[in-house]
Design a protein around this motif. Structure first.
Motif, PDB file in Angstrom:
ATOM      1  N   ALA A 189      95.989   6.024  46.533  1.00  8.67           N
ATOM      2  CA  ALA A 189      95.889   4.972  47.566  1.00  8.67           C
ATOM      3  C   ALA A 189      96.732   5.382  48.773  1.00  8.67           C
ATOM      4  O   ALA A 189      96.379   5.126  49.922  1.00  8.67           O
ATOM      5  CB  ALA A 189      96.390   3.642  47.020  1.00  8.67           C
TER       6      ALA A 189
ATOM      7  N   ASP B  24      98.070   8.649  50.730  1.00 10.73           N
ATOM      8  CA  ASP B  24      97.658  10.048  50.757  1.00 10.73           C
ATOM      9  C   ASP B  24      97.839  10.611  52.162  1.00 10.73           C
ATOM     10  O   ASP B  24      97.137  10.216  53.096  1.00 10.73           O
ATOM     11  CB  ASP B  24      96.185  10.133  50.332  1.00 10.73           C
TER      12      ASP B  24
ATOM     13  N   ASP C 199      98.844  13.751  57.862  1.00  9.39           N
ATOM     14  CA  ASP C 199      99.125  12.667  58.808  1.00  9.39           C
ATOM     15  C   ASP C 199     100.455  12.051  58.380  1.00  9.39           C
ATOM     16  O   ASP C 199     100.551  11.449  57.307  1.00  9.39           O
ATOM     17  CB  ASP C 199      97.997  11.634  58.723  1.00  9.39           C
TER      18      ASP C 199
ATOM     19  N   ALA D  91     102.592   7.434  58.351  1.00  6.51           N
ATOM     20  CA  ALA D  91     103.085   6.403  57.431  1.00  6.51           C
ATOM     21  C   ALA D  91     104.507   6.660  56.960  1.00  6.51           C
ATOM     22  O   ALA D  91     105.063   5.858  56.212  1.00  6.51           O
ATOM     23  CB  ALA D  91     102.157   6.305  56.216  1.00  6.51           C
TER      24      ALA D  91
ATOM     25  N   LYS E 296     108.638   7.101  60.789  1.00  9.70           N
ATOM     26  CA  LYS E 296     109.621   6.182  61.375  1.00  9.70           C
ATOM     27  C   LYS E 296     110.713   5.783  60.383  1.00  9.70           C
ATOM     28  O   LYS E 296     111.867   5.607  60.755  1.00  9.70           O
ATOM     29  CB  LYS E 296     108.914   4.945  61.925  1.00  9.70           C
TER      30      LYS E 296
ATOM     31  N   SER F 154     104.260  -3.007  56.583  1.00 12.44           N
ATOM     32  CA  SER F 154     102.927  -2.525  56.949  1.00 12.44           C
ATOM     33  C   SER F 154     102.017  -3.733  56.982  1.00 12.44           C
ATOM     34  O   SER F 154     102.010  -4.529  56.040  1.00 12.44           O
ATOM     35  CB  SER F 154     102.384  -1.547  55.902  1.00 12.44           C
TER      36      SER F 154
ATOM     37  N   GLU G 226      99.207  -5.006  62.914  1.00 13.92           N
ATOM     38  CA  GLU G 226     100.022  -4.117  63.751  1.00 13.92           C
ATOM     39  C   GLU G 226      99.190  -3.323  64.763  1.00 13.92           C
ATOM     40  O   GLU G 226      99.463  -3.327  65.946  1.00 13.92           O
ATOM     41  CB  GLU G 226     100.812  -3.153  62.859  1.00 13.92           C
TER      42      GLU G 226
ATOM     43  N   HIS H  48      94.668  -0.121  60.959  1.00 13.44           N
ATOM     44  CA  HIS H  48      94.996   1.310  60.880  1.00 13.44           C
ATOM     45  C   HIS H  48      95.411   1.843  59.514  1.00 13.44           C
ATOM     46  O   HIS H  48      95.741   3.008  59.380  1.00 13.44           O
ATOM     47  CB  HIS H  48      96.088   1.625  61.897  1.00 13.44           C
TER      48      HIS H  48
ATOM     49  N   LEU I  96      94.236   2.925  56.044  1.00 15.41           N
ATOM     50  CA  LEU I  96      92.927   3.266  55.498  1.00 15.41           C
ATOM     51  C   LEU I  96      92.977   3.439  53.991  1.00 15.41           C
ATOM     52  O   LEU I  96      93.981   3.912  53.439  1.00 15.41           O
ATOM     53  CB  LEU I  96      92.436   4.560  56.162  1.00 15.41           C
TER      54      LEU I  96
ATOM     55  N   ASP J  38     109.068   3.335  53.799  1.00 11.54           N
ATOM     56  CA  ASP J  38     107.916   3.470  54.696  1.00 11.54           C
ATOM     57  C   ASP J  38     106.668   3.879  53.906  1.00 11.54           C
ATOM     58  O   ASP J  38     105.589   3.300  54.064  1.00 11.54           O
ATOM     59  CB  ASP J  38     108.251   4.509  55.783  1.00 11.54           C
TER      60      ASP J  38
ATOM     61  N   THR K  33     103.150   1.330  53.015  1.00 19.15           N
ATOM     62  CA  THR K  33     101.757   1.709  53.270  1.00 19.15           C
ATOM     63  C   THR K  33     100.988   1.741  51.951  1.00 19.15           C
ATOM     64  O   THR K  33      99.872   1.202  51.858  1.00 19.15           O
ATOM     65  CB  THR K  33     101.707   3.094  53.957  1.00 19.15           C
TER      66      THR K  33
HETATM   67  P1  ADP Z   1     103.101   1.708  61.003  1.00 19.90           P
HETATM   68  O1  ADP Z   1     103.024   3.164  61.338  1.00 19.90           O
HETATM   69  O2  ADP Z   1     102.328   0.834  61.915  1.00 19.90           O
HETATM   70  O3  ADP Z   1     104.483   1.231  60.761  1.00 19.90           O
HETATM   71  P2  ADP Z   1     102.390   2.366  58.315  1.00 19.90           P
HETATM   72  O4  ADP Z   1     103.743   2.874  57.985  1.00 19.90           O
HETATM   73  O5  ADP Z   1     101.746   1.539  57.255  1.00 19.90           O
HETATM   74  O6  ADP Z   1     102.345   1.520  59.621  1.00 19.90           O
HETATM   75  O7  ADP Z   1     101.511   3.648  58.575  1.00 19.90           O
HETATM   76  C1  ADP Z   1     100.184   3.590  59.028  1.00 19.90           C
HETATM   77  C2  ADP Z   1      99.783   4.971  59.449  1.00 19.90           C
HETATM   78  O8  ADP Z   1      99.727   5.836  58.301  1.00 19.90           O
HETATM   79  C3  ADP Z   1      98.385   5.051  60.052  1.00 19.90           C
HETATM   80  O9  ADP Z   1      98.435   4.882  61.439  1.00 19.90           O
HETATM   81  C4  ADP Z   1      97.934   6.439  59.650  1.00 19.90           C
HETATM   82  O10 ADP Z   1      98.469   7.381  60.552  1.00 19.90           O
HETATM   83  C5  ADP Z   1      98.588   6.645  58.312  1.00 19.90           C
HETATM   84  N1  ADP Z   1      97.760   6.189  57.156  1.00 19.90           N
HETATM   85  C6  ADP Z   1      96.715   5.319  57.151  1.00 19.90           C
HETATM   86  N2  ADP Z   1      96.260   5.116  55.917  1.00 19.90           N
HETATM   87  C7  ADP Z   1      97.042   5.852  55.080  1.00 19.90           C
HETATM   88  C8  ADP Z   1      97.068   6.054  53.665  1.00 19.90           C
HETATM   89  N3  ADP Z   1      96.210   5.451  52.851  1.00 19.90           N
HETATM   90  N4  ADP Z   1      98.004   6.896  53.160  1.00 19.90           N
HETATM   91  C9  ADP Z   1      98.886   7.524  53.973  1.00 19.90           C
HETATM   92  N5  ADP Z   1      98.898   7.373  55.307  1.00 19.90           N
HETATM   93  C10 ADP Z   1      98.011   6.544  55.861  1.00 19.90           C
END
Ligand code: ADP
Ligand code: MG
Length: 346
Positions: free
Chosen positions: A111, A113, A166, A169, A172, A237, A241, A253, A255, A281, A285
Motif C-alpha cells: 500500500a 510504495d 518518489d 511521502a 518532509k 496525510s 491537502e 494525491h 495513490l 511521514d 501515507t
Molecule cells: P504530503 O506530502 O502532502 O504531506 P504524504 O506524506 O501523504 O502527503 O505524501 C504524499 C506524496 O507521496 C504524493 O504526493 C506522492 O508523491 C507520494 N505517494 C502517493 N501515493 C503513495 C504511496 N501509495 N506510497 C508512497 N508514496 C506515495
C-alpha cells in the motif's frame, strides 16, 4: 558528621533555588522567534524559544540541505533510464530512509510504495485538471511495484527503464527531524516546526508548558481536536491537502498502488505521532491507503518490532468517526461536535 551535613543541606538547596531562579529570570527569553522558508514545494515555518536572535538562516540552511540529501529532481522523483539501472543512494541518510521505506512496503503489503513514481508523475495532482486515461494508468501501473526492484546497500536497482522513486511521502518528515536537531544545537530550548502540515515539536515553552497542536478538520478550516505533547513529530496525510476536481469528483494525491487511482479507504485523514519524523511521514501515507483497521494493524506491527520509537495514530473517517490508538489517549482531546470517538472496526 551528621550535624555538619544537616547544616550544609539547606544552604545548598538555597543556592540551587537561587541559581534556577536566575536561569529562568535572566536566561530564557519568553518571546518566540519565527522564520519561514519555501521548501519541499510548500511553506515551512518555525516558531522557537531561546537560541540565536534570528533562526531564518539556520532553518533555511537545514531545509535546503534536506532537499539536497534526498532529491535529484525538483519534484522528488527520479527514474531509471535503462533496464537494470541502479539508482544510487545520494547519502547515507537517504539509504537509511529508503531501506526503512522498503520494510514499510512489505508490512503494508505494497500500500506504501516509493516506486509509485511513474503513477504519481502521470496523475501530477498539483497541476492536473482531469484524470489520466485508463490505458495510461495501466501502462504506469505496470512499472510500479517495490517487489520488481531490488533495494541493495548501494541503491535501488530497477528491472525496467521508466521505473523510479518518489520521495514525496517521506522527505518532509526527515527534514523536520534534521531542522529540529540543528535549532537545538544552536541553543533553542523549545519549538514548533511546520513543514506544510508536518509538525515537529521539541523542548518546551519558557513557562515549561507543552505544545498544543490542532488536528485539522478535513472538512473545514478549524481544528477537530487538540494534541498536547512535545519531543515528537505529528504528521498528517489527508485527501484535502492536494487535489483537483473534475466533473464533481475529487482526485487527491495519495495513490493506491493496487488500483493506480487515489486511495479510497474510508478516511479523510490520518495523523501519525512518532519521535522519528521520517517514519511518521511514511506511516501516515501508508495508513491513509490502508484505512483505519489495517492502518492500526500496521502501527501494531511497527511497534512490536521494537526497531523505532512508538508510533501512534489518529484516523479520521468519512462518517465522522475518529479512531485514536491507545498511546494517545492522554494527549488527545476531541473538540469538534461534528466528529465522534470510535473503535477501529474489528
Ligand atoms: P504530503 O506530502 O502532502 O504531506 P504524504 O506524506 O501523504 O502527503 O505524501 C504524499 C506524496 O507521496 C504524493 O504526493 C506522492 O508523491 C507520494 N505517494 C502517493 N501515493 C503513495 C504511496 N501509495 N506510497 C508512497 N508514496 C506515495
Ligand atoms: Mg507521508
Amino acid at each position: 558528621m551528621e550535624g555538619r551535613r544537616s547544616l550544609k543541606r539547606p544552604a545548598c538547596l538555597l543556592l540551587c533555588v537561587l541559581f534556577l531562579f536566575c536561569l529562568s529570570a535572566c536566561g530564557a527569553d519568553p518571546s518566540p522567534r519565527t522564520a519561514s522558508v519555501w521548501a519541499f514545494d510548500t511553506l515551512c515555518s518555525a516558531t522557537v524559544y531561546g537560541g540565536p536572535d534570528s533562526v531564518q538562516s539556520p532553518l533555511e540552511a537545514s531545509l535546503r540541505e534536506g532537499e539536497g540529501l534526498l532529491r535529484a529532481g525538483t519534484d522528488g522523483r527520479r527514474f531509471a533510464e535503462a533496464d537494470g539501472q541502479l539508482l544510487e543512494f545520494l547519502s547515507s541518510e537517504e539509504a537509511e530512509l529508503i531501506q526503512t521505506a522498503w520494510q514499510i512496503s512489505d508490512w503494508s503489503d505494497g500500500a506504501f510504495d516509493l516506486t509509485v513514481a511513474p503513477l504519481s508523475a502521470l496523475w501530477d495532482v498539483s497541476r492536473a485538471t482531469r484524470p489520466p486515461a485508463e490505458e495510461d494508468i495501466a501502462r504506469a501501473l505496470a512499472l510500479v511495484g517495490y517487489r520488481t526492484a531490488e533495494c541493495t546497500a548501494e541503491g535501488v536497482c530497477f528491472s525496467k527503464a521508466g521505473q523510479g522513486l518518489d520521495l514525496g511521502a517521506v522527505a518532509k518528515g526527515s527534514a523536520g527531524d534534521r531542522a529540529a536537531e540543528r535549532l537545538q544545537a544552536l541553543g533553542c530550548t523549545g519549538g514548533v516546526l511546520d513543514l506544510g502540515g508536518n509538525i515537529k515539536l521539541f523542548g518546551a515553552k519558557p513557562d515549561g508548558s507543552l505544545f498544543r497542536v490542532g488536528i485539522r478538520d478535513p472538512r473545514g478550516d478549524s481544528a477537530l481536536g487538540i494534541l498536547t505533547l512535545t519531543d515528537t513529530s505529528v504528521i498528517t496525510s489527508g485527501s484535502y491537502e492536494r487535489y483537483f476536481e473534475y466533473e464533481g469528483v475529487r482526485y487527491h494525491h495519495i495513490l493506491d498502488p493496487r488500483t493506480g487511482r487515489p486511495a479510497e479507504s474510508g478516511l479523510l485523514s490520518v495523523t501519525v505521532v512518532c519521535k522519528d519524523g521520517a517514519l511518521a511521514d511514511m506511516l501516515s501515507t501508508a495508513c491513509f491507503v490502508l484505512g483505519a483497521e489495517r492502518g492500526t494493524a500496521l502501527l501494531d506491527t511497527v511497534n512490536a518490532s521494537g526497531r523505532w520509537p512508538a508510533a501512534e495514530g489518529i484516523f479520521v473517517l468519512e462518517d465522522g468517526g475518529v479512531v485514536v490508538t491507545a498511546g494517545l489517549e492522554d494527549a488527545f482531546s476531541l473538540t469538534s461536535k461534528d466528529y465522534f470517538r470510535k473503535e477501529a472496526d474489528p
